[in-house]
Every structure is written in C-alpha cells, then in structure tokens.
Enzyme design. Sequence first.
Site, PDB file in Angstrom:
ATOM      1  N   GLY A  81      41.657  41.637  44.767  1.00 39.08           N
ATOM      2  CA  GLY A  81      41.276  41.542  46.180  1.00 39.08           C
ATOM      3  C   GLY A  81      42.398  41.014  47.049  1.00 39.08           C
ATOM      4  O   GLY A  81      43.562  41.041  46.667  1.00 39.08           O
ATOM      5  N   HIS A 106      46.425  44.050  50.751  1.00 43.14           N
ATOM      6  CA  HIS A 106      47.526  44.232  51.701  1.00 43.14           C
ATOM      7  C   HIS A 106      48.011  45.672  51.561  1.00 43.14           C
ATOM      8  O   HIS A 106      47.433  46.468  50.791  1.00 43.14           O
ATOM      9  CB  HIS A 106      48.641  43.218  51.448  1.00 43.14           C
ATOM     10  N   HIS A 119      48.339  47.203  48.020  1.00 40.70           N
ATOM     11  CA  HIS A 119      47.089  47.664  47.391  1.00 40.70           C
ATOM     12  C   HIS A 119      46.636  48.988  48.016  1.00 40.70           C
ATOM     13  O   HIS A 119      46.201  49.899  47.317  1.00 40.70           O
ATOM     14  CB  HIS A 119      45.953  46.657  47.628  1.00 40.70           C
ATOM     15  N   ASP A 125      54.649  44.137  39.867  1.00 42.49           N
ATOM     16  CA  ASP A 125      54.305  43.366  38.664  1.00 42.49           C
ATOM     17  C   ASP A 125      54.844  44.101  37.444  1.00 42.49           C
ATOM     18  O   ASP A 125      54.073  44.582  36.589  1.00 42.49           O
ATOM     19  CB  ASP A 125      52.789  43.186  38.581  1.00 42.49           C
ATOM     20  N   VAL A 168      55.664  47.988  47.789  1.00 38.68           N
ATOM     21  CA  VAL A 168      55.638  48.101  49.256  1.00 38.68           C
ATOM     22  C   VAL A 168      56.184  46.795  49.818  1.00 38.68           C
ATOM     23  O   VAL A 168      55.838  45.711  49.340  1.00 38.68           O
ATOM     24  CB  VAL A 168      54.206  48.374  49.763  1.00 38.68           C
ATOM     25  N   MET A 178      55.418  42.828  49.334  1.00 38.06           N
ATOM     26  CA  MET A 178      54.058  42.453  49.751  1.00 38.06           C
ATOM     27  C   MET A 178      53.358  41.720  48.614  1.00 38.06           C
ATOM     28  O   MET A 178      53.448  42.122  47.449  1.00 38.06           O
ATOM     29  CB  MET A 178      53.259  43.711  50.074  1.00 38.06           C
ATOM     30  N   SER A 179      52.661  40.647  48.958  1.00 37.32           N
ATOM     31  CA  SER A 179      51.899  39.876  47.982  1.00 37.32           C
ATOM     32  C   SER A 179      50.776  39.164  48.721  1.00 37.32           C
ATOM     33  O   SER A 179      50.959  38.752  49.879  1.00 37.32           O
ATOM     34  CB  SER A 179      52.803  38.840  47.311  1.00 37.32           C
ATOM     35  N   SER A 180      49.648  38.991  48.036  1.00 38.71           N
ATOM     36  CA  SER A 180      48.538  38.248  48.661  1.00 38.71           C
ATOM     37  C   SER A 180      48.953  36.810  48.933  1.00 38.71           C
ATOM     38  O   SER A 180      48.369  36.133  49.773  1.00 38.71           O
ATOM     39  CB  SER A 180      47.325  38.262  47.738  1.00 38.71           C
TER      40      SER A 180
HETATM   41  O1  PAF Z   1      47.567  42.587  39.323  1.00 37.48           O
HETATM   42  C1  PAF Z   1      46.421  42.122  39.441  1.00 37.48           C
HETATM   43  O2  PAF Z   1      45.863  42.056  40.551  1.00 37.48           O
HETATM   44  C2  PAF Z   1      45.698  41.575  38.219  1.00 37.48           C
HETATM   45  O3  PAF Z   1      46.592  41.006  37.324  1.00 37.48           O
HETATM   46  C3  PAF Z   1      44.816  42.618  37.526  1.00 37.48           C
HETATM   47  C4  PAF Z   1      45.644  43.771  36.943  1.00 37.48           C
HETATM   48  C5  PAF Z   1      43.788  43.174  38.496  1.00 37.48           C
HETATM   49  C6  PAF Z   1      44.057  41.961  36.371  1.00 37.48           C
HETATM   50  O4  PAF Z   1      43.245  40.920  36.812  1.00 37.48           O
END
Ligand code: PAF
Length: 282
Positions: A31, A34, A37, A151, A177, A185-187
């Site tokens: 969730g 940004h 995602h 990641d 992105v 970009m990161s939460s």
């Molecule tokens: O990258 C993430 O947001 C999390 O590590 C994931 C892959 C949804 C697993 O909880």
Amino acid sequence: MQIFRTPREMQDFVRESRRAGKTIGFVPTMGAFHAGHLSLMRRAASENDVAVVSLFVNPTQFNEAADLAAYPRDEAADARLAESAGIQVMYAPDASAMYPPGFATTVSVAGVSEVLEGATRGPGHFQGVATVVAKLLNAVACDRVYLGQKDAQQVAVLHRMIRDLDFDVDVVVCATVREPDGLAMSSRNARLRGDDRTRALALRHGLDAALGEIARGERAMERVQMAGLRAMHEKGVDPEYFAIVDPTSFMPLARLNGDVLIAVAARVGPVRLIDNELVHVS
Ligand code: PAF
C-alpha cells in the site's frame, strides 16, 4: 473494483476467471501507493485481462517495530488510485487471515537473501518477504507477477523462490520510477523533511559517479565503488553499503563484466533508503 479479504475469496475469484479463459496480472504491495506502484499496476492492466493488486503490510518482514508502526496506511485512498490505474481486484487480507493461530511455515531462500539487505535487516526480512509472497501467489495464482527494479534484491530472492518451488508464473520486472530530481520513488520519501530531502539525493549522486567511472572504462570494482562512496560523502551521507554485485547471486564482483548491479542503502534522517542501477558492462 472488488475487494477480497481472505485467501478463499481470492482463490474462488481466480478459479472463475481462469474458467472464463482470462489471464491474470498481479502486483503485490504493502500500500501507500506512489507513481512507482501505479506504473506496475498500469502495466499489469495493459498486459492481462484481469489486474489484481494486493495490499498487506506484512509484519513479518519488518525488522524495526518503529518502521512498521510508521508505515503509512490509507486503504480507501489506495483503492481509488488502484482503480484509476486499471486494477479490477484488490486483495487486502487481515493479518488474522494471513497468519491464523498455529501458523508455522516459513520460506527461506539461502544465499542471495543473506547479504546486503539480508545482512543489514536480519535473516527475518527476506524470510518474511518470501513467505508472504508464496502465500499471495497461492491465493492469486496469476499468469504474471509485476515487481519493481528498485527492490533489486527482493526481485532476485523471489526469482529464486519461484524457480525453486515451481510456481507457474512469469516475473515481469519494471524500471524504477523517479522524482524529477532522480530520487527513487518510495513510500518512505514522505517522511523526508527539509535538508534530509536534499541529502537523500546522495544515493543518486553515488550511483551516477559509479556509472561515470564505468563509462570512462574503469573495470576494477574497488575503484568504481570508491568513486560512488566519495560522491556520497561529498553530499554528507555515509551509506550502510555501496556494493557492486552479480544481479542474480548478489555475490561481489572483483572485475566488472556482463550484467552488473550497483546497489546502495543509506539512512537519511529518520528514513532508510535503497536504490540501484543495473548496467551491462562489455
Ligand atoms: O515490496 C513490497 O511491497 C513487499 O516486500 C511485498 C513484495 C509486497 C511483500 O510484502
């Protein structure tokens, strides 16, 4: 958009979709959506008949209670954004549906999950990620799973798990992105204030310096690494690691040749940031 809360509800929907001959694209998330995602979701929606996003803040992959507590949560806002990106289904299970009493199984991926992020955040981190993604893939049973290159080590761990455990799914890795100034970009970026937001650019500067050395013909890992570290120190940030590794095994490379991953992690103010560049060296 439909929202499912339990593995059974999700599996029933997938079974019906498959019976109707539909392909399914899946974006696993925690969730706080940004633009990064949303780009994964748009791609899943454009390449499949049905696009599913999961929203589950997985407690088992957090090594710091404060980080878990501070993780932003707004399901209603996320649902609106997901729908605008073409998502038809959100899978948002409660922790009790994911980890019911008596839960006792974990998935651990040796080797690639033990270095860099694994070494810094502890062995529980990638074990938590691999276990929850195995569960999500069993619930969603998609044709394609969409992961972000940001990641990079998570991508390598999940690739290994998917291969080793014979999950019948294609992995689609999508480019990082970035903000206009280059910050990935990161939460967690929302927690960067004032000077910290400026200092966060040190990661980008370090990566650019290392890429510059490679472009000038340097092939000795230590020299490329030194250039990256120097650039970060000039911006006032001392990284937790600045590593140059094989992108599949995450083992360090002495000389750069073929596919090379430059990966960096640093604490900037209250936030821990990661970034990377994948480069082909000939
Ligand atoms: O990258 C993430 O947001 C999390 O590590 C994931 C892959 C949804 C697993 O909880």
